[in-house]
Design a protein around this motif. Structure first.
Motif: not given
Length: 636
Positions: A308-321
């Motif tokens: 399984d994968i844990r997804l958070s807004w912080q991880k999305l922000e890292a992807g955006r960066n």
């Protein structure tokens, strides 16, 4: 006496809640006796949840009203003995949360054993491989213990059951094409079964039904069987097993040779996402805020098959960066090329050490990624691409290229290498981040070499492969040493809070590598913010231990004289103040967690939060004390 059994209690014993059993018995909960004696079930519910004619005087009452009325009547007639609570799970609708009342009714079944046996053999003999391998045992356990499959559903949508009932002779007509009359008595008054097929029955036909089956179409001959089936592990049985069984039955061949199972996307705490819990990340909202590629990258990078994968807004922000990093590197390369030539030839070998190093690292990445993709390790492939692009290319080679371009010497090779590495990396990243890579690639289409310019899209351009002749261990080892020197100085500056603009003195004792390190003096001075810089031999005199910070590296030693780098007295005072605050905070959390009344009465998440903060304070106190002791040694 007659004991009416309340439906909620019956379902806990294995009966349908729409089937109330009325039996003479001295034990109102002796359901097993009733089951063994084949006592009849009577449906007393209408489809709308009201009582039907079998409910006698309760006909027309709502199910909940009926239960209350039965209890009231028992009490009125002196038959009410006592009331006991029996905790049990009652099914509820996932959408409206209404309590569900199953009804006993006729259903359609498929005899499953003849279908399951060849599906088991296909996995056992290796015609189908399941990734990760541990799910092979799960698959076989399911398939070896199957019961006959109920394929009829009472839903508003789906494939209709191909069965028609005759209103005259009560005969059943089964037909592939819609019949116009009963197959038994030729009566035209026939009615199709209102049920639809189980969703998984319909979707189990997908690999061949979408290609024109049962016709012998060109698409069916070309695309069946396919190579890889990718889906979540939670529907290994519901979908994958059904596709295998139906493919073997209808096509006499397995539908695919590899089953790749990904994990589920969970929230940052590892909980399954649920609208009821409110822990769902809306993908549309995530795309609007961070972009499609950032969402794709965040959901897949670092993942492994079946986990399984844990997804958070912080991880999305890292992807955006990361997307921003790629975009900004492309803008830099574009500015370096300027008007430039119409085409930039492919680069196979670099001129200087930095160019040879980055080309070597790029080709090692290409080799690793292609091997990982063959092994279905997509998350690890993305992680290595991320580390190369962000670290080696953007943080190091681009910064080194700026120094070389500012020098005003021959820089044509550097520009070519910049373009080559970026363009190759874009094709490497495209399967994972299709939109930003396509956009940048189109912007650079003018500069593409002849062999790539013929492709209108990066999507159809060839996927890059490694050129082993570009591997350069000597250049990699040399640049690894230079990067380690610069990183060690940067870490020291950060540890002692040296202002970014301030230049400090550095002494590098390089021994046999003195000449090589000296060749990178300009890069070290610029990227580590050191001046003056002395590159010395191992035998040269070193400053006293209490006068300089010495760092022993893999191939050399770096000494930073403390005088002029920091004000030792002021830094010592700052650390002492910070340590006092941190020790007080640590003592407060420790006293709090040693209080038994707090630990037993406070919510568990509050206790866990404070334990985490205690650990952070303890770690910070240890680090500050070590820094303070180090400063004390410098001033002694």
């Amino acid at each position: 006496r007659v004991i009416p059994i309340i439906a909620d209690e019956a379902v806990d014993r294995g009966f349908g809640t729409g089937a109330v059993k009325i039996t003479p018995s001295h034990d109102p909960v002796d359901f097993e006796v009733a089951r063994r004696n084949n006592l009849p079930f009577i449906n007393i519910l209408n489809p709308d949840g009201t009582m039907n004619e079998n409910a006698g005087p309760y006909q027309g009452l709502d199910r909940f009203e009926c239960r209350r009325a039965i209890l009231a009547d028992l009490e009125r007639d002196g038959l009410y003995v006592k009331e006991e609570i029996h905790p049990h799970a009652v099914g509820h609708c996932s959408r409206c949360q209404t309590a569900i009342e199953p009804l006993a009714s006729k259903q359609w079944f498929v005899k499953i054993a003849p279908l399951a046996k060849p599906a088991i053999e296909a996995v056992v003999d290796g015609r189908i491989t399941i990734i990760p391998e541990r799910f092979t045992r799960v698959y076989l356990n399911w398939m070896e213990n199957l019961r006959d499959w109920c394929i009829s559903r009472q839903l508003w949508w789906g494939h209709r059951i191909p069965v028609w009932y005759c209103g005259k002779c009560n005969g059943i007509t089964v037909s592939v094409e819609d019949p116009s009359e009963c197959s038994h008595c030729r009566n035209s008054e026939i009615t199709q079964d209102p049920d639809v097929l189980d969703t998984w029955f319909s979707s189990g036909l997908w690999p061949h039904s979408t290609l024109g089956w049962p016709g012998d179409t060109e698409d069916l001959g070309y695309f069946y069987p396919t190579s890889v089936m990718e889906t979540g592990y939670d529907i290994l049985f519901f979908w994958v097993a059904r596709m295998i069984m139906m493919g073997l039955e209808n096509m006499r061949e397995v539908p695919f040779s590899v089953v790749y199972l990904h994990g589920l996307i969970r929230d940052e705490s590892g909980e399954k996402m649920s609208k009821m819990k409110g822990n769902v990340i809306n993908p549309i909202e995530a795309i609007d805020k961070y972009g499609t590629d950032a969402l794709r990258f965040s959901c897949t990078t670092g993942s492994s098959p079946g986990n399984d994968i844990r997804l958070s807004w912080q991880k999305l922000e890292a992807g955006r960066n990361f997307c921003n990093k790629i975009w900004n590197s492309a803008r830099y390369v574009e500015s370096c090329l300027g008007e430039g030539p119409g085409e930039i030839a492919r680069v196979t070998k670099g001129g200087n050490v930095e160019e040879r190093w980055i080309l070597s690292r790029l080709n090692r990445l290409l080799m690793n990624v292609n091997n990982l993709l063959k092994d279905y390790q997509f998350g690890e492939a993305e992680r290595q691409i991320h580390d190369f692009m962000w670290g080696e290319f953007c943080d190091w080679f681009i910064e080194l290229s700026k120094i070389r371009l500012r020098s005003g010497g021959e820089v044509g090779g550097t520009k070519q290498v910049l373009f080559h590495v970026l363009e190759t990396s874009l094709r490497l990243m495209h399967p994972f981040m299709p939109f930003i890579t396509e956009e940048i690639w189109q912007r650079f289409h003018l500069y593409l070499p002849v062999e790539l310019k013929q492709y209108e899209s990066i999507m159809i351009a060839p996927y890059p492969t490694a050129d082993e002749s570009a591997f350069d261990e000597e250049a990699e080892k040399e640049m690894e040493s230079i990067i380690e020197i610069i990183r060690s100085v940067r870490n020291a500056r950060s540890e002692f809070s040296v202002e970014p603009a301030r230049l400090i003195e550095a002494r590098i004792y390089a021994g046999e590598a003195k000449d090589k390190v000296s060749g990178h003096a300009g890069a070290i001075e610029s990227l580590a913010r050191v001046q003056p810089l002395f590159v010395l031999g191992q035998a040269d005199e070193r400053p006293a231990k209490n006068k300089a910070l010495t760092m022993v590296l893999k191939d050399c030693e770096v000494a930073l004289p403390m005088e002029g780098m920091i004000d030792i007295a002021r830094e010592k005072n700052r650390l002492q103040q910070e340590l006092s605050v941190c020790e007080a905070e640590y003592a407060r959390y420790r006293a709090k967690l040693e209080d038994v009344s707090f630990v037993t009465r406070a919510p568990s998440h509050v206790v866990e939060r404070d334990r985490g903060r205690l650990g952070e304070c303890e770690s910070k106190v240890t680090r500050l004390r070590a820094q303070l002791n180090q400063l004390m040694s410098f001033s002694s």
